[in-house]
Design an enzyme around this catalytic site. Structure first.
Site, mmCIF file in Angstrom:
data_model
loop_
_atom_site.group_PDB
_atom_site.id
_atom_site.type_symbol
_atom_site.label_atom_id
_atom_site.label_comp_id
_atom_site.label_asym_id
_atom_site.label_seq_id
_atom_site.Cartn_x
_atom_site.Cartn_y
_atom_site.Cartn_z
ATOM 1 N N GLU A 77 -10.301 -2.746 15.542
ATOM 2 C CA GLU A 77 -9.184 -3.424 16.206
ATOM 3 C C GLU A 77 -8.691 -2.680 17.447
ATOM 4 O O GLU A 77 -7.905 -3.199 18.224
ATOM 5 C CB GLU A 77 -8.008 -3.698 15.260
ATOM 6 C CG GLU A 77 -8.369 -4.646 14.137
ATOM 7 C CD GLU A 77 -7.222 -4.890 13.175
ATOM 8 O OE1 GLU A 77 -7.241 -5.926 12.512
ATOM 9 O OE2 GLU A 77 -6.314 -4.039 13.088
ATOM 10 N N ASP A 84 0.872 -1.173 0.000
ATOM 11 C CA ASP A 84 0.000 0.000 0.000
ATOM 12 C C ASP A 84 0.910 1.224 0.000
ATOM 13 O O ASP A 84 1.354 1.694 1.044
ATOM 14 C CB ASP A 84 -0.897 -0.021 1.245
ATOM 15 C CG ASP A 84 -1.869 1.155 1.300
ATOM 16 O OD1 ASP A 84 -1.658 2.138 0.564
ATOM 17 O OD2 ASP A 84 -2.834 1.080 2.082
ATOM 18 N N HIS A 119 -5.333 0.008 1.287
ATOM 19 C CA HIS A 119 -5.825 -1.296 1.750
ATOM 20 C C HIS A 119 -6.971 -1.149 2.750
ATOM 21 O O HIS A 119 -7.682 -2.112 3.033
ATOM 22 C CB HIS A 119 -4.682 -2.113 2.368
ATOM 23 C CG HIS A 119 -4.298 -1.711 3.754
ATOM 24 N ND1 HIS A 119 -3.542 -0.594 4.035
ATOM 25 C CD2 HIS A 119 -4.588 -2.272 4.952
ATOM 26 C CE1 HIS A 119 -3.365 -0.489 5.340
ATOM 27 N NE2 HIS A 119 -3.984 -1.505 5.923
ATOM 28 N N GLU A 132 1.510 2.746 13.040
ATOM 29 C CA GLU A 132 0.466 2.673 12.018
ATOM 30 C C GLU A 132 -0.648 1.849 12.649
ATOM 31 O O GLU A 132 -0.722 0.645 12.463
ATOM 32 C CB GLU A 132 1.009 2.036 10.733
ATOM 33 C CG GLU A 132 0.074 2.207 9.547
ATOM 34 C CD GLU A 132 -1.032 1.165 9.510
ATOM 35 O OE1 GLU A 132 -2.078 1.377 10.181
ATOM 36 O OE2 GLU A 132 -0.858 0.141 8.836
#
Length: 384
Positions: free
Chosen positions: A184, A82, A324, A175
């Site tokens: 998440e 990406d 992504h 990230e």
């Protein structure tokens, strides 16, 4: 952890043949444009030891399955390829070496260690790369192979459980963004790290994110993914339809499907916010830019690095280069007929799931009081 299905071109239904207005960029024009490839310079091969601490318990809990998903190289390959994501981080580090020179850096969720390598090459005094999945073993070898063992220390463990060999760090880089920005729940780990390890005048990278919402026409794809369950080879399977409707779809949206303006729902200042700020309710008012139908709402996010010499960042929106993360599609039970200038109003409530905080509960309240359609409804979604 991405969806590989390809979205069909939606059939466009218009009441007037008026040209769609272009949306202005959500980020400042000074944001650095990403390039088409990831350029990582070759470095001299050395063979010193890498400091490596194993802090993960072999006895798995249900939450550990999250980390297991990052143990396979495939998901890291997708993220590295990406170029919007990876090249932006590389630009931030290489073009702002004054931030990193002789500084101690903590890389949270280091994965393969690519961000740590960028920081080491930019002149960081030392980088601590924390990764709980088994990819930490690969990161150790990668650091060794590229000759940065004296600068990068790989720490295997959960950031909430490890101990650093230093009292404080100057920079935290991560990230952490998931689908719908918050899926998440890795942001809370970054906030924990900031409060425990960052010096008072330290820097968190990235330091600002924003969540946006828009509405789309999506008749063909909704028919394929949702209405399909009404009649499956002559049998009623609408019980599955209800479940499918309640699970947001991560996919790439064609910008031509956008019917309304795009509205910012929430901006998060990572350097100042607290963990509770990831739960919020935000109002929205989406104004139709043409006559059309609305089948779904679409959420996406922007990321900004405001501490750089020049404002840098990227967007995951439908009008930006694909990443992504794609976009998050939330289908509506109603098919809304909306005319140009009319507004779909409501609110979105977002919170971590109580049983599994890495999942997200989303509630949308919406209403439309238009010339051709009047509707009001509350819908619940769960990202898992």
């Amino acid at each position: 952890m991405s969806f590989n299905n390809t979205r069909h071109q939606a059939t466009k239904i218009r009441f007037n043949d008026e040209e769609e207005e272009e949306e202005s960029s959500n980020l400042d024009d000074s944001i650095v444009a990403t390039e088409k490839s990831i350029a990582i310079d070759d470095v001299a091969m050395q063979d010193p030891d890498v400091s490596f601490v194993d802090g993960c318990d072999d006895d798995k809990t249900s939450a550990d399955y999250y980390f297991d998903s990052y143990s396979h190289f495939g998901i890291h390959e997708e993220m590295l390829k990406d170029v919007v994501r990876t090249k932006t981080y590389q630009n931030v580090i290489y073009q702002n070496k004054f931030l990193f020179k002789d500084k101690v850096v903590l890389d949270v969720g280091a994965g393969t260690g690519i961000l740590s390598l960028f920081c080491a090459k930019a002149g960081a005094a030392h980088v601590y790369a924390v990764e709980c999945s088994h990819m930490a073993n690969m990161a150790k070898e990668i650091v060794e192979s590229n000759g940065y063992s004296n600068v990068i220390t790989v720490l295997k463990g959960k950031i909430e459980e490890i101990e650093l060999p230093v009292a404080k760090v100057d920079i935290i880089i991560s990230e952490w963004m998931g689908y719908f920005l918050l899926f998440e729940n890795m942001l809370n780990s970054v906030l924990y790290t900031r409060d425990k390890w960052l010096v008072n005048d330290g820097i968190v990278l990235p330091d600002q994110t924003s969540l946006y919402l828009t509405a789309i026409e999506d008749a063909e794809y909704k028919e394929d993914k949702i209405e399909f369950w009404n009649n499956v080879y002559g049998f009623d399977m609408t019980c599955i339809k209800k479940q499918a409707m309640g699970e947001p779809l991560v996919d790439t949206v064609d910008q031509n499907q956008i019917v309304t303006n795009c509205q910012k729902l929430k901006t998060m200042d990572i350097s100042k916010m607290v963990s509770g700020d990831t739960s919020f309710t935000a109002p929205f008012k989406l104004v139709a830019e043409r006559d059309d139908f609305i089948h779904a709402l679409v959420a996406y996010f922007d990321v900004s690095f405001t501490k750089c010499h020049k404002l840098t960042g990227f967007s995951t929106g439908p009008r930006s280069r694909a990443t992504h993360w794609k976009q998050t599609v939330l289908y509506l039970e109603d098919v809304l007929t909306i005319c140009q200038g009319e507004a779909l109003s409501g609110s979105m409530t977002v919170a971590p799931n109580k049983k599994n905080p890495r999942d997200i509960d989303i509630m949308i309240k919406y209403s439309l009081n238009g010339r051709r359609c009047v509707a009001s409804r509350t819908q619940h979604y769960k990202m898992r």
